[in-house]
Scaffold this motif. Structure first.
Motif, PDB file in Angstrom:
ATOM      1  N   GLN A 107       0.785  -1.122  -0.116  1.00 11.92           N
ATOM      2  CA  GLN A 107       0.078   0.012  -0.078  1.00 11.92           C
ATOM      3  C   GLN A 107       0.778   1.309   0.064  1.00 11.92           C
ATOM      4  O   GLN A 107       0.515   2.317  -0.631  1.00 11.92           O
ATOM      5  N   VAL A 108       2.070   1.364   0.825  1.00  9.87           N
ATOM      6  CA  VAL A 108       2.904   2.276   0.816  1.00  9.87           C
ATOM      7  C   VAL A 108       3.537   2.787  -0.641  1.00  9.87           C
ATOM      8  O   VAL A 108       3.408   3.687  -1.121  1.00  9.87           O
ATOM      9  N   LEU A 109       3.957   1.743  -1.183  1.00  3.79           N
ATOM     10  CA  LEU A 109       4.656   1.675  -2.627  1.00  3.79           C
ATOM     11  C   LEU A 109       3.433   2.184  -3.723  1.00  3.79           C
ATOM     12  O   LEU A 109       3.774   3.077  -4.493  1.00  3.79           O
ATOM     13  N   THR A 110       2.197   1.690  -3.507  1.00  7.51           N
ATOM     14  CA  THR A 110       1.036   2.199  -4.533  1.00  7.51           C
ATOM     15  C   THR A 110       0.601   3.657  -4.134  1.00  7.51           C
ATOM     16  O   THR A 110       0.807   4.321  -5.205  1.00  7.51           O
ATOM     17  N   TYR A 111       0.696   4.024  -3.061  1.00  9.41           N
ATOM     18  CA  TYR A 111       0.534   5.310  -2.501  1.00  9.41           C
ATOM     19  C   TYR A 111       1.586   6.463  -3.058  1.00  9.41           C
ATOM     20  O   TYR A 111       1.221   7.370  -3.571  1.00  9.41           O
ATOM     21  N   VAL A 112       2.777   5.773  -2.652  1.00  3.88           N
ATOM     22  CA  VAL A 112       3.909   6.769  -3.369  1.00  3.88           C
ATOM     23  C   VAL A 112       4.211   6.833  -4.715  1.00  3.88           C
ATOM     24  O   VAL A 112       4.351   7.998  -5.118  1.00  3.88           O
ATOM     25  N   ALA A 113       3.740   5.862  -5.450  1.00  9.19           N
ATOM     26  CA  ALA A 113       3.705   5.885  -6.923  1.00  9.19           C
ATOM     27  C   ALA A 113       2.656   7.024  -7.458  1.00  9.19           C
ATOM     28  O   ALA A 113       2.962   7.469  -8.453  1.00  9.19           O
ATOM     29  N   GLN A 114       1.327   6.902  -6.823  1.00 11.13           N
ATOM     30  CA  GLN A 114       0.762   7.705  -7.264  1.00 11.13           C
ATOM     31  C   GLN A 114       1.110   9.363  -7.084  1.00 11.13           C
ATOM     32  O   GLN A 114       0.865  10.239  -7.751  1.00 11.13           O
ATOM     33  N   GLN A 115       1.862   9.455  -5.958  1.00 13.42           N
ATOM     34  CA  GLN A 115       2.239  10.998  -5.542  1.00 13.42           C
ATOM     35  C   GLN A 115       3.419  11.246  -6.667  1.00 13.42           C
ATOM     36  O   GLN A 115       3.349  12.353  -7.094  1.00 13.42           O
ATOM     37  N   PHE A 116       4.214  10.324  -6.916  1.00 10.48           N
ATOM     38  CA  PHE A 116       5.074  10.486  -7.995  1.00 10.48           C
ATOM     39  C   PHE A 116       4.596  10.896  -9.153  1.00 10.48           C
ATOM     40  O   PHE A 116       5.093  12.083  -9.804  1.00 10.48           O
ATOM     41  N   GLN A 117       3.494  10.307  -9.689  1.00 12.64           N
ATOM     42  CA  GLN A 117       2.862  10.361 -10.975  1.00 12.64           C
ATOM     43  C   GLN A 117       2.263  11.980 -10.943  1.00 12.64           C
ATOM     44  O   GLN A 117       2.283  12.610 -12.055  1.00 12.64           O
ATOM     45  N   ALA A 118       1.769  12.250  -9.642  1.00 11.08           N
ATOM     46  CA  ALA A 118       1.031  13.550  -9.483  1.00 11.08           C
ATOM     47  C   ALA A 118       1.939  14.803  -9.645  1.00 11.08           C
ATOM     48  O   ALA A 118       1.843  15.692 -10.088  1.00 11.08           O
ATOM     49  N   SER A 119       3.346  14.455  -8.903  1.00 12.01           N
ATOM     50  CA  SER A 119       4.126  15.476  -8.813  1.00 12.01           C
ATOM     51  C   SER A 119       5.256  15.677  -9.808  1.00 12.01           C
ATOM     52  O   SER A 119       5.665  16.887  -9.960  1.00 12.01           O
ATOM     53  N   LEU A 120       5.677  14.436 -10.193  1.00 11.56           N
ATOM     54  CA  LEU A 120       6.862  14.265 -10.980  1.00 11.56           C
ATOM     55  C   LEU A 120       6.555  14.190 -12.479  1.00 11.56           C
ATOM     56  O   LEU A 120       7.317  14.301 -13.461  1.00 11.56           O
ATOM     57  N   GLY A 121       5.428  13.442 -12.615  1.00 14.95           N
ATOM     58  CA  GLY A 121       5.068  13.046 -13.890  1.00 14.95           C
ATOM     59  C   GLY A 121       4.861  13.902 -15.108  1.00 14.95           C
ATOM     60  O   GLY A 121       5.317  13.651 -16.271  1.00 14.95           O
ATOM     61  N   LYS A 122       4.943  15.241 -14.784  1.00 14.24           N
ATOM     62  CA  LYS A 122       4.791  16.225 -15.714  1.00 14.24           C
ATOM     63  C   LYS A 122       6.166  16.597 -16.410  1.00 14.24           C
ATOM     64  O   LYS A 122       6.510  17.276 -17.497  1.00 14.24           O
TER      65      LYS A 122
END
Length: 378
Positions: free
Chosen positions: A260-275
Motif C-alpha cells: 500500500q505504501v508503494l502504491t501510494y508513493v507511486a501515485q504521488q510520484f505521478q502527480a508531482s513528477l510525472g509532468k
C-alpha cells in the motif's frame, strides 16, 4: 470458463481467414465456370440457329427449284429430311441454355418451325403429286420464319448489347459480385485479425513496460529509455529515489502495508513528477526519475512538491506510517553518456543522501571524494 471462451473465440477468428480463402476460391471457380459455360452455350446456340437458318434457306431454295422443274422430288425430300434432323438439335440447345429464355418468342418461333415442318412430313413421304399451291404457301411461311430467325440472331443473340448478351452478363456480374464480396469479407477479417494482433502486442507491451504493482514504468522500460538517451547524447538527468525505513514497515505491519505504501508513493510520484520526465520502479523500494532536462533548479522544485505531498503519514489499519525519501541525482553529461556510469553515479548519490539523512536531492557533482559504495544496478 471465460478462459475457454477466449480460446474458442481466438481459434474461431483465426479459422475465419482460411475459410474465407476457400470461399474466394469457390467463388472464383464458379465465376470461371460460369464464364466458360456461357461461352459454350453461346457458341452452341449460335451454331445451331445458324445451321437451322441455313437449312431453312436451302429447303426454300430446293423447293423453288422443284417448282421451276429444276430439281427432283427425291432431292427435295432429302433437303426436307436435313431440315427435320436439325430441329431436335436446336430444341435441345434451347433447353440447355438458360439465357435463351431472355430472348422473347425464340422458343415459340422454333416450335412453330418444328410444327410446320412436321406437318409436311406426310406430304413429302406420299407418292402423290405435290400440291403446288400448298408448297408455295409453305415456302412463304419458311421465308417468314427465316426472316424472324435472322433478326433474332442478329439483334438478340449475336449482338453485344442484345437481350441474350445482357442476360449472360447478369450471370457473370452475379458471380463477380460473389467473388468481390468474398474478397471484401476476407480483407475485413484479415484487417480485424491484424487489429487484434496489434492490440494484443500493445497490451503485452504495456504489461512489459508497466510495473504490475505501482503502474509506474518497469525496470526494463526505464533502462531501455536511459540507453536510448545515452545513444543520442540527449541532455538528461536521473534521480534515484529510495524509501527510508521501508523494510521496517514490511517487518512491522506486513507486506500488505508495504504494497500500500508503494502504491501510494507511486501515485504521488505521478502527480508531482510525472509532468517532468518518466518515473520507473527498478526493484523493491527503489525508483528512478528520468528527466529530459538539466535544469537542476526546476528539478529540485518538482521534488520539493513531492516531499510536501508525502509530508502527511499514510493511514493503514488505524496506524500512521510516516514516509520519507532519499534522492540522489546525476547529469548524464558528467558520465560521458555511458549508461552504466550514469546508473552508478546516481546510485552513489542516492546512498550518500541516505547516509546524510538529506531531505533534498544530492547531486553527484556536489559530492567530494564519494565513498566506494556498491552498485545495485548493472
Amino acid at each position: 470458463m471465460l478462459k475457454l471462451a477466449n480460446h474458442a473465440r481466438t481459434i474461431y477468428q483465426w479459422l475465419l481467414a482460411p475459410l474465407m480463402l476457400v470461399l474466394i476460391y469457390i467463388s472464383a471457380m464458379n465465376l470461371v465456370t460460369t464464364f466458360f459455360l456461357l461461352e459454350k452455350y453461346r457458341h452452341e446456340t449460335i451454331w445451331s440457329l445458324e445451321h437451322l437458318n441455313r437449312e431453312i434457306e436451302s429447303t426454300i431454295h430446293e423447293s423453288q427449284l422443284y417448282l421451276a422443274k429444276a430439281s427432283t422430288r427425291n432431292q427435295l425430300r432429302f433437303q426436307y429430311e436435313l431440315l427435320w434432323s436439325r430441329l431436335p438439335v436446336v430444341q435441345s440447345s434451347l433447353h440447355q441454355d438458360p439465357n435463351l429464355s431472355s430472348v422473347p418468342g425464340l422458343e415459340l418461333m422454333v416450335n412453330e418451325v418444328f410444327n410446320r415442318v412436321q406437318a409436311m412430313d406426310g406430304y413429302f413421304s406420299s407418292e402423290e403429286e405435290l400440291d403446288t399451291a400448298r408448297l408455295i404457301r409453305w415456302i412463304s411461311e419458311l421465308e417468314h420464319d427465316r426472316e424472324n430467325l435472322t433478326n433474332c440472331l442478329v439483334n438478340d443473340i449475336s449482338a453485344g448489347n442484345g437481350r441474350y448478351s445482357r442476360a449472360a452478363w447478369q450471370d457473370l456480374l452475379i458471380s463477380m459480385v460473389a467473388v468481390g464480396l468474398a474478397i471484401l469479407l476476407f480483407l475485413i477479417i484479415v484487417s480485424h485479425l491484424i487489429f487484434v494482433l496489434l492490440a494484443e502486442q500493445k497490451r503485452q507491451r504495456r504489461q512489459i513496460d508497466k510495473d504490475s504493482l505501482t503502474g509506474l514504468a518497469s525496470r526494463d522500460f526505464i533502462l531501455e529509455k536511459l540507453n536510448a538517451f545515452c545513444e543520442k547524447k540527449t541532455d538528461f538527468c536521473i534521480v534515484f529515489l529510495d524509501l527510508n525505513k521501508f523494510k521496517s514497515i514490511n517487518d512491522t505491519y506486513g507486506h500488505q502495508a508495504g504494497d500500500q505504501v508503494l502504491t501510494y508513493v507511486a501515485q504521488q510520484f505521478q502527480a508531482s513528477l510525472g509532468k517532468m520526465g518518466t518515473i520507473g520502479r527498478i526493484g523493491g523500494d527503489e525508483f528512478i526519475w528520468l528527466i529530459p532536462s538539466i535544469d537542476q533548479q526546476k528539478i529540485t522544485a518538482y521534488y520539493h512538491q513531492l516531499t510536501q505531498s508525502l509530508s502527511q503519514p499514510l493511514q493503514f489499519n488505524g496506524k500512521q506510517l510516516p514516509i520519507s525519501l532519499s534522492a540522489g541525482a546525476v547529469q548524464a553529461s558528467a558520465c560521458q553518456y555511458v549508461p552504466s556510469t550514469v546508473l552508478e553515479y546516481g546510485d552513489v548519490a542516492m546512498y550518500w543522501a541516505k547516509s546524510l539523512h538529506q531531505s533534498t536531492i544530492v547531486w553527484y557533482g556536489e559530492i567530494r571524494n564519494p565513498p566506494p559504495l556498491p552498485v545495485t544496478i548493472n
